[in-house]
Design a protein around this motif. Structure first.
Motif, PDB file in Angstrom:
ATOM      1  N   ASN A  99       7.333 -14.356  -4.380  1.00 31.32           N
ATOM      2  CA  ASN A  99       5.681 -14.341  -4.172  1.00 31.32           C
ATOM      3  C   ASN A  99       5.087 -15.517  -4.950  1.00 31.32           C
ATOM      4  O   ASN A  99       4.015 -15.724  -4.546  1.00 31.32           O
ATOM      5  N   LEU A 100       5.790 -15.857  -6.042  1.00 29.71           N
ATOM      6  CA  LEU A 100       5.175 -16.894  -6.978  1.00 29.71           C
ATOM      7  C   LEU A 100       5.267 -18.300  -5.957  1.00 29.71           C
ATOM      8  O   LEU A 100       4.348 -18.918  -6.130  1.00 29.71           O
ATOM      9  N   GLN A 101       6.535 -18.375  -5.276  1.00 28.98           N
ATOM     10  CA  GLN A 101       6.518 -19.536  -4.700  1.00 28.98           C
ATOM     11  C   GLN A 101       5.684 -19.493  -3.333  1.00 28.98           C
ATOM     12  O   GLN A 101       4.910 -20.667  -3.018  1.00 28.98           O
ATOM     13  N   THR A 102       5.261 -18.505  -2.738  1.00 31.07           N
ATOM     14  CA  THR A 102       4.557 -18.449  -1.465  1.00 31.07           C
ATOM     15  C   THR A 102       2.890 -18.343  -2.056  1.00 31.07           C
ATOM     16  O   THR A 102       2.179 -18.131  -1.002  1.00 31.07           O
ATOM     17  N   GLN A 103       2.610 -17.888  -3.220  1.00 35.30           N
ATOM     18  CA  GLN A 103       1.301 -17.284  -3.538  1.00 35.30           C
ATOM     19  C   GLN A 103       0.939 -16.309  -2.778  1.00 35.30           C
ATOM     20  O   GLN A 103      -0.214 -16.231  -2.515  1.00 35.30           O
ATOM     21  N   ASP A 104       1.817 -15.405  -2.485  1.00 34.37           N
ATOM     22  CA  ASP A 104       1.499 -14.195  -1.674  1.00 34.37           C
ATOM     23  C   ASP A 104       1.980 -13.081  -2.610  1.00 34.37           C
ATOM     24  O   ASP A 104       3.156 -13.025  -2.778  1.00 34.37           O
ATOM     25  N   GLN A 105       1.057 -12.333  -2.814  1.00 29.90           N
ATOM     26  CA  GLN A 105       1.311 -11.179  -3.770  1.00 29.90           C
ATOM     27  C   GLN A 105       1.684  -9.741  -2.991  1.00 29.90           C
ATOM     28  O   GLN A 105       2.163  -9.082  -3.856  1.00 29.90           O
ATOM     29  N   SER A 106       1.524  -9.771  -1.699  1.00 33.41           N
ATOM     30  CA  SER A 106       1.773  -8.531  -0.911  1.00 33.41           C
ATOM     31  C   SER A 106       3.392  -8.163  -0.976  1.00 33.41           C
ATOM     32  O   SER A 106       4.218  -8.882  -0.987  1.00 33.41           O
ATOM     33  N   ILE A 107       3.566  -6.840  -1.036  1.00 34.97           N
ATOM     34  CA  ILE A 107       4.804  -6.294  -0.693  1.00 34.97           C
ATOM     35  C   ILE A 107       4.630  -4.860   0.140  1.00 34.97           C
ATOM     36  O   ILE A 107       3.502  -4.226  -0.052  1.00 34.97           O
ATOM     37  N   THR A 108       5.350  -4.809   1.413  1.00 40.04           N
ATOM     38  CA  THR A 108       5.025  -3.874   2.207  1.00 40.04           C
ATOM     39  C   THR A 108       5.398  -2.583   1.681  1.00 40.04           C
ATOM     40  O   THR A 108       6.009  -2.160   0.640  1.00 40.04           O
TER      41      THR A 108
END
Length: 312
Positions: A84-93
């Motif tokens: 999440n930190l690397q992709t700057q995406d905070q989502s989790i299904t």
């Protein structure tokens, strides 16, 4: 807010430890380093015990189980945070969040049980040394581990299934770096009183009973050691228990810190930081505690590293 039925929830947001973009590269580097040290340290413990026939005893078998559990507990939380930190995406299904919650609960409870089993092993070794080989038979040791795994799995599954029945509101941000059960329950629009009671009962039962067993074991261990006539015998007895006692103190000490943080502060961010001390730090430090305080394990590690170096 309009409640959203659980079947329409597609994902949650893991808000992490901080929203400051400037700190995120530092957090990524720190957690990546801690995770790699955890994996390497615990793998070395497992390989050292497996490769040295002198260490094929119940105490070191339980230590291997603890090391494997530490790897699994760290793996259930840290890699997703790093992604999440690397992709700057905070989502989790939604299914991913439930799976992560389930595995964190399994391995956290299992760590608790394994420490209790190891305390019982030390109790038998110190207080009943002549009967040790009769009591701690291989199939009995395997049974202790299997029972611990079974109880942890059933309890974690029950908590996870209880979450499945909940409805969630439109705010799906979890102020944490993993899907912690308590934080997920705070997002629910439906009644969570049964879930909270279940958490309280499970914590008292599956946390309190093993801790009571550890305290009982060490009260008898200390009492037996103090009755030993020779100082050499006392030193040997304490040295066999010292590493385990340090690990127990670290695990329950950080757990108490997490509880106090949750009880005395309303900040979810502070609770998330405190959770790091419970779900990441002990698993990283356990191999160092055992390898530095245990002479036999230290020699086995030195021999293993020497063989690995010679092959390179």
């Amino acid at each position: 807010m309009e409640p959203t039925n659980q079947t329409t929830v597609s994902e949650f947001l893991l808000l992490g430890l901080t929203e400051d973009p400037a700190l995120q590269p530092l957090i990524f580097s720190l957690f990546l380093s801690m995770y790699l040290v955890t994996i390497l340290g615990n793998l070395l413990i497992i390989l050292a015990v497996s490769s040295d026939s002198r260490l094929h005893t119940p105490m070191y078998s339980f230590l291997c189980s603890l090391s494997l559990n530490d790897i699994c507990l760290s793996t259930s939380t840290v890699p997703k945070m790093l992604v999440n930190l690397q992709t700057q995406d905070q989502s989790i299904t939604y299914p991913g969040c439930l799976c992560q919650m389930f595995f964190v609960l399994v391995f956290a409870y299992l760590e608790n049980f394994l420490l209790a089993v190891m305390a019982y092993d030390r109790y038998v070794a110190v207080c009943h040394p002549l009967r040790y080989t009769v009591i701690m038979l291989p199939h009995f040791c395997v049974l202790l581990v299997l029972v611990s795994v079974s109880i942890s799995t059933v309890d974690a599954l029950l908590h996870t299934l209880m979450v499945l029945r909940l409805s969630f509101c439109t705010d799906l941000g979890i102020p944490h770096f993993f899907c912690e059960l308590a934080q997920v329950l705070k997002l629910a629009c439906s009644d969570t009183s049964v879930d909270n009671v279940l958490i309280y009962v499970a914590t008292c039962l599956f946390g309190g009973v093993p801790l009571s067993g550890i305290i009982f074991s060490y009260v008898h261990i200390v009492s037996s050691v103090l009755r030993m006539p020779s100082s050499e015998g006392k030193h040997k007895a304490f040295s066999t228990c010292g590493s385990h006692l340090c690990v127990v103190s670290l695990f329950y000490g950080t757990g108490a810190g997490l509880y106090m943080s949750s009880a005395f502060t309303d900040s979810s961010r502070n609770s998330a930081v405190a959770s790091v001390m419970y779900t990441v730090v002990p698993q990283m430090l356990n191999p160092f505690i055992y390898s530095l305080r245990n002479r036999d394990l230290k020699e086995a590690l030195r021999s293993l590293i020497g063989r690995i170096t010679s092959l390179l």
